[in-house]
Scaffold this motif. Sequence first.
Motif, PDB file in Angstrom:
ATOM      1  N   ASN A 164       0.804  -1.229   0.000  1.00  0.00           N
ATOM      2  CA  ASN A 164       0.000   0.000   0.000  1.00  0.00           C
ATOM      3  C   ASN A 164       0.838   1.281   0.000  1.00  0.00           C
ATOM      4  O   ASN A 164       0.486   2.278   0.638  1.00  0.00           O
ATOM      5  CB  ASN A 164      -1.019  -0.001   1.145  1.00  0.00           C
ATOM      6  N   GLY A 165       1.940   1.247  -0.716  1.00  0.00           N
ATOM      7  CA  GLY A 165       2.755   2.447  -0.893  1.00  0.00           C
ATOM      8  C   GLY A 165       3.534   2.867   0.339  1.00  0.00           C
ATOM      9  O   GLY A 165       3.544   4.051   0.690  1.00  0.00           O
ATOM     10  N   PRO A 166       4.208   1.934   1.037  1.00  0.00           N
ATOM     11  CA  PRO A 166       4.941   2.310   2.245  1.00  0.00           C
ATOM     12  C   PRO A 166       6.168   3.160   1.929  1.00  0.00           C
ATOM     13  O   PRO A 166       6.633   3.219   0.783  1.00  0.00           O
ATOM     14  CB  PRO A 166       5.361   0.954   2.826  1.00  0.00           C
ATOM     15  N   LEU A 167       6.668   3.801   2.949  1.00  0.00           N
ATOM     16  CA  LEU A 167       7.921   4.546   2.847  1.00  0.00           C
ATOM     17  C   LEU A 167       9.039   3.596   2.421  1.00  0.00           C
ATOM     18  O   LEU A 167       9.167   2.491   2.953  1.00  0.00           O
ATOM     19  CB  LEU A 167       8.249   5.174   4.196  1.00  0.00           C
ATOM     20  N   MET A 168       9.845   4.032   1.455  1.00  0.00           N
ATOM     21  CA  MET A 168      11.038   3.277   1.053  1.00  0.00           C
ATOM     22  C   MET A 168      12.270   4.127   1.358  1.00  0.00           C
ATOM     23  O   MET A 168      12.237   5.353   1.196  1.00  0.00           O
ATOM     24  CB  MET A 168      10.998   2.945  -0.441  1.00  0.00           C
ATOM     25  N   LEU A 169      13.323   3.485   1.806  1.00  0.00           N
ATOM     26  CA  LEU A 169      14.549   4.193   2.152  1.00  0.00           C
ATOM     27  C   LEU A 169      15.755   3.475   1.553  1.00  0.00           C
ATOM     28  O   LEU A 169      15.723   2.254   1.362  1.00  0.00           O
ATOM     29  CB  LEU A 169      14.734   4.297   3.671  1.00  0.00           C
ATOM     30  N   ILE A 170      16.810   4.228   1.305  1.00  0.00           N
ATOM     31  CA  ILE A 170      18.082   3.648   0.878  1.00  0.00           C
ATOM     32  C   ILE A 170      19.043   3.734   2.069  1.00  0.00           C
ATOM     33  O   ILE A 170      19.537   4.818   2.394  1.00  0.00           O
ATOM     34  CB  ILE A 170      18.665   4.389  -0.340  1.00  0.00           C
ATOM     35  N   PRO A 171      19.254   2.618   2.781  1.00  0.00           N
ATOM     36  CA  PRO A 171      20.099   2.655   3.976  1.00  0.00           C
ATOM     37  C   PRO A 171      21.529   3.040   3.629  1.00  0.00           C
ATOM     38  O   PRO A 171      22.078   2.596   2.622  1.00  0.00           O
ATOM     39  CB  PRO A 171      20.013   1.213   4.506  1.00  0.00           C
ATOM     40  N   GLY A 172      22.105   3.901   4.446  1.00  0.00           N
ATOM     41  CA  GLY A 172      23.475   4.361   4.213  1.00  0.00           C
ATOM     42  C   GLY A 172      23.586   5.551   3.288  1.00  0.00           C
ATOM     43  O   GLY A 172      24.665   6.144   3.156  1.00  0.00           O
ATOM     44  N   SER A 173      22.483   5.928   2.636  1.00  0.00           N
ATOM     45  CA  SER A 173      22.533   7.058   1.697  1.00  0.00           C
ATOM     46  C   SER A 173      22.752   8.393   2.397  1.00  0.00           C
ATOM     47  O   SER A 173      23.137   9.375   1.765  1.00  0.00           O
ATOM     48  CB  SER A 173      21.239   7.112   0.880  1.00  0.00           C
ATOM     49  N   HIS A 174      22.546   8.430   3.711  1.00  0.00           N
ATOM     50  CA  HIS A 174      22.680   9.681   4.463  1.00  0.00           C
ATOM     51  C   HIS A 174      24.137  10.088   4.671  1.00  0.00           C
ATOM     52  O   HIS A 174      24.412  11.200   5.116  1.00  0.00           O
ATOM     53  CB  HIS A 174      22.003   9.539   5.827  1.00  0.00           C
ATOM     54  N   GLU A 203      18.482  10.106 -12.128  1.00  0.00           N
ATOM     55  CA  GLU A 203      18.290   8.658 -12.123  1.00  0.00           C
ATOM     56  C   GLU A 203      19.613   7.885 -12.043  1.00  0.00           C
ATOM     57  O   GLU A 203      19.684   6.841 -11.397  1.00  0.00           O
ATOM     58  CB  GLU A 203      17.500   8.229 -13.357  1.00  0.00           C
ATOM     59  N   ASP A 204      20.656   8.384 -12.688  1.00  0.00           N
ATOM     60  CA  ASP A 204      21.942   7.680 -12.635  1.00  0.00           C
ATOM     61  C   ASP A 204      22.487   7.637 -11.216  1.00  0.00           C
ATOM     62  O   ASP A 204      22.983   6.602 -10.751  1.00  0.00           O
ATOM     63  CB  ASP A 204      22.955   8.351 -13.570  1.00  0.00           C
ATOM     64  N   SER A 205      22.395   8.771 -10.512  1.00  0.00           N
ATOM     65  CA  SER A 205      22.889   8.818  -9.130  1.00  0.00           C
ATOM     66  C   SER A 205      22.041   7.939  -8.223  1.00  0.00           C
ATOM     67  O   SER A 205      22.563   7.249  -7.335  1.00  0.00           O
ATOM     68  CB  SER A 205      22.885  10.260  -8.619  1.00  0.00           C
ATOM     69  N   LEU A 206      20.725   7.962  -8.439  1.00  0.00           N
ATOM     70  CA  LEU A 206      19.845   7.101  -7.651  1.00  0.00           C
ATOM     71  C   LEU A 206      20.174   5.630  -7.873  1.00  0.00           C
ATOM     72  O   LEU A 206      20.211   4.842  -6.919  1.00  0.00           O
ATOM     73  CB  LEU A 206      18.386   7.361  -8.036  1.00  0.00           C
ATOM     74  N   ALA A 207      20.406   5.266  -9.122  1.00  0.00           N
ATOM     75  CA  ALA A 207      20.747   3.882  -9.425  1.00  0.00           C
ATOM     76  C   ALA A 207      22.052   3.487  -8.735  1.00  0.00           C
ATOM     77  O   ALA A 207      22.181   2.374  -8.200  1.00  0.00           O
ATOM     78  CB  ALA A 207      20.865   3.689 -10.935  1.00  0.00           C
ATOM     79  N   GLU A 208      23.002   4.401  -8.712  1.00  0.00           N
ATOM     80  CA  GLU A 208      24.271   4.130  -8.039  1.00  0.00           C
ATOM     81  C   GLU A 208      24.057   3.893  -6.550  1.00  0.00           C
ATOM     82  O   GLU A 208      24.618   2.946  -5.968  1.00  0.00           O
ATOM     83  CB  GLU A 208      25.231   5.308  -8.262  1.00  0.00           C
ATOM     84  N   LEU A 209      23.240   4.732  -5.929  1.00  0.00           N
ATOM     85  CA  LEU A 209      22.945   4.560  -4.502  1.00  0.00           C
ATOM     86  C   LEU A 209      22.236   3.240  -4.235  1.00  0.00           C
ATOM     87  O   LEU A 209      22.579   2.509  -3.300  1.00  0.00           O
ATOM     88  CB  LEU A 209      22.070   5.710  -4.004  1.00  0.00           C
ATOM     89  N   ALA A 210      21.231   2.929  -5.061  1.00  0.00           N
ATOM     90  CA  ALA A 210      20.442   1.721  -4.845  1.00  0.00           C
ATOM     91  C   ALA A 210      21.275   0.464  -5.044  1.00  0.00           C
ATOM     92  O   ALA A 210      21.132  -0.519  -4.290  1.00  0.00           O
ATOM     93  CB  ALA A 210      19.231   1.721  -5.776  1.00  0.00           C
ATOM     94  N   HIS A 211      22.146   0.459  -6.061  1.00  0.00           N
ATOM     95  CA  HIS A 211      22.996  -0.703  -6.287  1.00  0.00           C
ATOM     96  C   HIS A 211      24.013  -0.871  -5.158  1.00  0.00           C
ATOM     97  O   HIS A 211      24.374  -1.993  -4.799  1.00  0.00           O
ATOM     98  CB  HIS A 211      23.716  -0.584  -7.628  1.00  0.00           C
ATOM     99  N   LYS A 212      24.438   0.236  -4.588  1.00  0.00           N
ATOM    100  CA  LYS A 212      25.446   0.183  -3.526  1.00  0.00           C
ATOM    101  C   LYS A 212      24.846  -0.226  -2.191  1.00  0.00           C
ATOM    102  O   LYS A 212      25.428  -1.018  -1.440  1.00  0.00           O
ATOM    103  CB  LYS A 212      26.126   1.547  -3.399  1.00  0.00           C
TER     104      LYS A 212
END
Length: 295
Positions: A164-174, A203-212
């Motif tokens: 139902n559309g929960p919050l998503m986070l990228i751990p360590g991105s901070h 999008e490229d930077s987001l992809a880098e964060l998500a893959h990492k």
Amino acid sequence: MAEFLPRLDPVVHSEWTKDAPLSREQTERFDRDGFLVLEDIFSDAEVAFLQREAGKLLADPQALEDETVITEPGGKEVRSIFKIHAQSDVIGRLAADSRLAGVAQYLLGDRVYLHQSRLNYKPGFTGKEFFWHSDFETWHVEDGMPRMRALSMSVLLAENTPDNGPLMLIPGSHKAFLTCIGETPDDHYRQSLKKQEYGVPDEDSLAELAHKHGIVAPTGKPGSVVIFDCNTMHGSNGNITPFPRANAFMVYNAVSNRLVAPFGVDKPRPEFIAARGEPAAITPVTGLLMEEALA
């Protein structure tokens, strides 16, 4: 061109002791991941009390300050109600509760005040997505928040499921600040509160964060609390299920980190989105969150 800049501020601003409101393991997890989920800190009766109040507020938005009520893009359903702590004694008491404000004081190492509060509602079938972003980017550029010494707390008022559309986070991105391309237009808040298109990462930077780092979507029952650092990358999908999602949302800022002139626009966002002036420091309140306690 977007770039990753090293974080200059601590994530946890206090030394852990046995008297801290979080365990050592919880503190280290928040420092490492940039978020933390607390469960079972409110009783069932307290949760029901909060749910009733949220229902009353959502049922009669015309009784609230008009500019604080934000509807879904292209629709009339309520998306958010801002400055909710000042329009509801119940939410005001929730924001001051030691189980929230006391934890914020500990993590930020200072007295705290509310930079922003809101009631978020993602209705079933029609609740729209919110694109990936770091809050600090907007708070720095448009509000004038000097440093990364703020955090958000989301108190779940409905079941958060994977669907139902929960919050998503990228751990360590901070741990790094991602700059965003483009100039923020005047009065950007009028659009961004419905759908954010400026101050969002490429999008490229987001992809880098998500893959990492990967992506997590904390789920939980009503009453759970999701805490996340002001620079943690996060977003949410739309809700096409019949199950609505709601939360009470508080942003705590350190008194020493009060707002100055915006760093990227000429005119700051209005007071109902970003509290300016002399901060009203919170005195944490203990005890059950119930109607008789507000009398």
